[in-house]
Design a protein around this motif. Structure first.
Motif, PDB file in Angstrom:
ATOM      1  N   UNK A 198      45.288  52.017  42.380  1.00 42.41           N
ATOM      2  CA  UNK A 198      45.963  51.090  41.471  1.00 42.41           C
ATOM      3  C   UNK A 198      46.048  49.692  42.095  1.00 42.41           C
ATOM      4  N   UNK A 199      46.355  49.622  43.372  1.00 41.53           N
ATOM      5  CA  UNK A 199      46.425  48.317  44.052  1.00 41.53           C
ATOM      6  C   UNK A 199      45.061  47.644  44.078  1.00 41.53           C
ATOM      7  N   UNK A 200      44.010  48.430  44.356  1.00 45.73           N
ATOM      8  CA  UNK A 200      42.651  47.870  44.386  1.00 45.73           C
ATOM      9  C   UNK A 200      42.236  47.336  43.020  1.00 45.73           C
ATOM     10  N   UNK A 201      42.536  48.096  41.980  1.00 48.77           N
ATOM     11  CA  UNK A 201      42.192  47.648  40.626  1.00 48.77           C
ATOM     12  C   UNK A 201      42.976  46.389  40.283  1.00 48.77           C
ATOM     13  N   UNK A 202      44.253  46.360  40.637  1.00 46.34           N
ATOM     14  CA  UNK A 202      45.085  45.170  40.378  1.00 46.34           C
ATOM     15  C   UNK A 202      44.486  43.950  41.071  1.00 46.34           C
ATOM     16  N   UNK A 203      44.083  44.115  42.332  1.00 48.52           N
ATOM     17  CA  UNK A 203      43.476  43.004  43.071  1.00 48.52           C
ATOM     18  C   UNK A 203      42.186  42.541  42.404  1.00 48.52           C
ATOM     19  N   UNK A 204      41.401  43.499  41.909  1.00 48.52           N
ATOM     20  CA  UNK A 204      40.158  43.168  41.217  1.00 48.52           C
ATOM     21  C   UNK A 204      40.447  42.370  39.951  1.00 48.52           C
ATOM     22  N   UNK A 205      41.463  42.784  39.207  1.00 55.12           N
ATOM     23  CA  UNK A 205      41.827  42.077  37.975  1.00 55.12           C
ATOM     24  C   UNK A 205      42.339  40.668  38.295  1.00 55.12           C
ATOM     25  N   UNK A 206      43.042  40.517  39.412  1.00 48.00           N
ATOM     26  CA  UNK A 206      43.509  39.186  39.826  1.00 48.00           C
ATOM     27  C   UNK A 206      42.324  38.275  40.149  1.00 48.00           C
ATOM     28  N   UNK A 207      41.295  38.839  40.777  1.00 46.05           N
ATOM     29  CA  UNK A 207      40.097  38.049  41.065  1.00 46.05           C
ATOM     30  C   UNK A 207      39.402  37.634  39.771  1.00 46.05           C
ATOM     31  N   UNK A 208      39.301  38.563  38.830  1.00 50.97           N
ATOM     32  CA  UNK A 208      38.694  38.237  37.531  1.00 50.97           C
ATOM     33  C   UNK A 208      39.471  37.129  36.840  1.00 50.97           C
ATOM     34  N   UNK A 209      40.798  37.230  36.882  1.00 49.65           N
ATOM     35  CA  UNK A 209      41.648  36.215  36.244  1.00 49.65           C
ATOM     36  C   UNK A 209      41.403  34.838  36.862  1.00 49.65           C
ATOM     37  N   UNK A 210      41.299  34.781  38.180  1.00 50.09           N
ATOM     38  CA  UNK A 210      41.043  33.502  38.847  1.00 50.09           C
ATOM     39  C   UNK A 210      39.702  32.923  38.422  1.00 50.09           C
ATOM     40  N   UNK A 211      38.695  33.779  38.313  1.00 46.16           N
ATOM     41  CA  UNK A 211      37.369  33.308  37.886  1.00 46.16           C
ATOM     42  C   UNK A 211      37.427  32.773  36.460  1.00 46.16           C
ATOM     43  N   UNK A 212      38.133  33.476  35.586  1.00 46.27           N
ATOM     44  CA  UNK A 212      38.261  33.025  34.205  1.00 46.27           C
ATOM     45  C   UNK A 212      39.023  31.710  34.122  1.00 46.27           C
ATOM     46  N   UNK A 213      40.056  31.552  34.941  1.00 50.54           N
ATOM     47  CA  UNK A 213      40.817  30.302  34.958  1.00 50.54           C
ATOM     48  C   UNK A 213      39.946  29.136  35.425  1.00 50.54           C
ATOM     49  N   UNK A 214      39.095  29.373  36.412  1.00 43.20           N
ATOM     50  CA  UNK A 214      38.185  28.314  36.868  1.00 43.20           C
ATOM     51  C   UNK A 214      37.182  27.959  35.783  1.00 43.20           C
ATOM     52  N   UNK A 215      36.698  28.982  35.090  1.00 45.33           N
ATOM     53  CA  UNK A 215      35.759  28.745  34.007  1.00 45.33           C
ATOM     54  C   UNK A 215      36.428  27.962  32.878  1.00 45.33           C
ATOM     55  N   UNK A 216      37.670  28.312  32.561  1.00 40.05           N
ATOM     56  CA  UNK A 216      38.404  27.596  31.525  1.00 40.05           C
ATOM     57  C   UNK A 216      38.599  26.139  31.932  1.00 40.05           C
ATOM     58  N   UNK A 217      38.941  25.895  33.177  1.00 48.96           N
ATOM     59  CA  UNK A 217      39.104  24.512  33.664  1.00 48.96           C
ATOM     60  C   UNK A 217      37.794  23.726  33.514  1.00 48.96           C
ATOM     61  N   UNK A 218      36.686  24.400  33.780  1.00 47.53           N
ATOM     62  CA  UNK A 218      35.372  23.760  33.635  1.00 47.53           C
ATOM     63  C   UNK A 218      35.155  23.309  32.189  1.00 47.53           C
TER      64      UNK A 218
END
Length: 65
Positions: free
Chosen positions: A42-62
């Motif tokens: 569960x912790x690993x999946x949560x960390x993975x989802x946090x990484x995805x969220x950061x990537x999406x936020x960077x893409x949105x900023x772009x």
């Protein structure tokens, strides 16, 4: 083209909100899990989802600039 960009930004915003909900759910699961393997997964999946969220936020900023 402007309409397409607005749609992209809207969808990215939706995906980010979905990731936030998933992160919260996996956080709760990792806290409540009794078995250490399930807790770790569960912790690993949560960390993975946090990484995805950061990537999406960077893409949105772009797309906002």
């Amino acid at each position: 083209m402007g309409e397409l960009m607005e749609e992209i930004k809207e969808k990215l915003g939706e995906y980010i909100k979905n990731k936030e909900a998933l992160i919260m759910n996996y956080e709760k699961l990792s806290e409540k899990a009794k078995h250490p393997v399930l807790k770790g997964i569960a912790k690993d999946i949560k960390n993975n989802k946090e990484q995805h969220k950061k990537m999406l936020e960077k893409l949105l900023e772009h797309y906002k600039s």
